[in-house]
Design an enzyme around this catalytic site. Structure first.
Site, mmCIF file in Angstrom:
data_model
loop_
_atom_site.group_PDB
_atom_site.id
_atom_site.type_symbol
_atom_site.label_atom_id
_atom_site.label_comp_id
_atom_site.label_asym_id
_atom_site.label_seq_id
_atom_site.Cartn_x
_atom_site.Cartn_y
_atom_site.Cartn_z
ATOM 1 C CE LYS A 89 -4.160 -2.114 2.181
ATOM 2 N NZ LYS A 89 -4.640 -2.681 3.165
ATOM 3 C CD GLN A 117 -3.685 -4.427 6.034
ATOM 4 O OE1 GLN A 117 -3.510 -3.522 5.838
ATOM 5 N NE2 GLN A 117 -4.119 -5.919 6.097
ATOM 6 C CG ASP A 129 -9.960 -0.654 5.663
ATOM 7 O OD1 ASP A 129 -10.339 -1.030 4.726
ATOM 8 O OD2 ASP A 129 -9.529 -0.391 6.561
HETATM 9 N N1 GUN Z 1 -6.989 -6.837 5.728
HETATM 10 C C1 GUN Z 1 -7.041 -8.226 4.874
HETATM 11 N N2 GUN Z 1 -7.486 -7.070 4.102
HETATM 12 C C2 GUN Z 1 -8.463 -5.554 4.547
HETATM 13 C C3 GUN Z 1 -8.616 -4.615 3.663
HETATM 14 O O1 GUN Z 1 -9.332 -4.403 3.276
HETATM 15 N N3 GUN Z 1 -8.465 -3.687 5.122
HETATM 16 C C4 GUN Z 1 -7.971 -3.847 5.950
HETATM 17 N N4 GUN Z 1 -8.037 -2.320 7.258
HETATM 18 N N5 GUN Z 1 -7.846 -4.864 6.655
HETATM 19 C C5 GUN Z 1 -7.664 -5.834 5.627
#
Ligand code: GUN
Length: 280
Positions: A52, A96, A119
């Site tokens: 990211k 996350q 998100d």
């Molecule tokens: N962990 C796995 N997928 C995601 C996601 O889409 N967002 C977040 N914040 N954590 C994750």
């Protein structure tokens, strides 16, 4: 029957990122800011967060990673989120997942300002999604919708079946398809005659996390098959769909890797830029 087409998420994500980078330059001023909070040192989470960060840098989003110890209390984490909520250089915040047991992912999701919730997990954004209002929505389903539209796949009036009912993929996917006038069915582990149900789908979204679970018996010839799964097996990375056998009978299908995976990050960037535009 027309030949099936492989929908490359990788190619489309590249195009999305290029457009975002152009937008950021064109609008100018303070760059978009994304803050990523990571708790503990789950290896998969570390990989995702570093992907990211790298993706942000490439398009001109300024990213900050806040690393917190596995033992962090809920109170400390909420304090950190509050600081980010008030920081005017931060347009998007994500925490996350997974989080350690002492921290509630639901409480954390509700603590992030809805306007910074890239998100799309905040209850306000979930409500906006189901009500057909504007808001920030989960990146993977948003990316899947954009990919299907990019390839002119008919959604209005289509019978869609989603296998999996998670808050991150299955449920928001259902809401987005419904918003675009598909007839939507969400299937899960208690569904009777899953195979028969899936065989009726014009659009089949597999998000179960079971490698090669969706075999040809689940697929109507000509259907669009979207594979959200990704599992590491002895044969390498494998999706929820038995790609080799399903691809020839499908109308369109996403591969693994290079299908849905790259869309998630591209649309996280897109949500961050959307939040920035609203704040700017
Ligand atoms: N962990 C796995 N997928 C995601 C996601 O889409 N967002 C977040 N914040 N954590 C994750």
């Amino acid at each position: 029957m027309a030949e099936s087409s492989v929908l490359s998420g990788r190619k489309f994500a590249k195009e999305v990122r290029r457009n975002l980078a152009e937008d950021i330059v064109k609008i100018g001023g303070r760059p978009p800011g994304l803050a990523v909070v990571i708790v503990g040192d789950d290896p998969a989470s570390r990989v995702y967060v570093s992907m990211k960060e790298k993706a942000c840098g490439k398009v001109g989003i300024s990213s900050t990673v806040i690393r917190l110890d596995e033992s962090v209390s809920q109170e400390e984490l909420l304090l950190q989120i509050d600081i980010l909520n008030q920081d005017t250089s931060v347009d998007g915040i994500l925490c996350q997942l997974p989080l350690p047991d002492q921290v509630s992912a639901d409480i954390v999701a509700s603590a992030i300002l809805p306007e910074k919730d890239v998100d799309g997990f905040h209850p306000v954004n979930v409500g906006r999604l189901w009500r057909g209002e504007d808001g920030l929505f989960p990146c993977t389903p948003v990316g899947i919708m954009a990919l299907m539209k990019h390839h002119n796949i008919k959604i209005d009036g289509a019978d869609a079946v989603i296998v999996g009912r998670s808050n991150i993929v299955g449920k928001p996917m259902a809401a987005l398809l419904l918003r675009e006038s598909a007839t939507v069915c969400v299937a899960h582990s208690h569904t009777s005659d899953l195979q028969g149900l899936c065989r009726k789908a014009d659009i089949l979204v597999a998000a179960v996390g079971r490698p090669r679970f969706i075999t040809t018996e689940f697929v109507k010839p000509g259907a669009t098959v979207i594979d959200v799964g990704i599992s590491r097996t002895d044969d390498g990375l494998v999706g929820d769909v038995d790609f080799e056998n399903v691809a020839p009978i499908s109308g369109a299908i996403t591969p693994v890797p290079g299908g849905v995976g790259p869309l998630t990050i591209a649309f996280l960037l897109s949500n961050t830029v959307a939040a920035w535009k609203r704040n700017n």
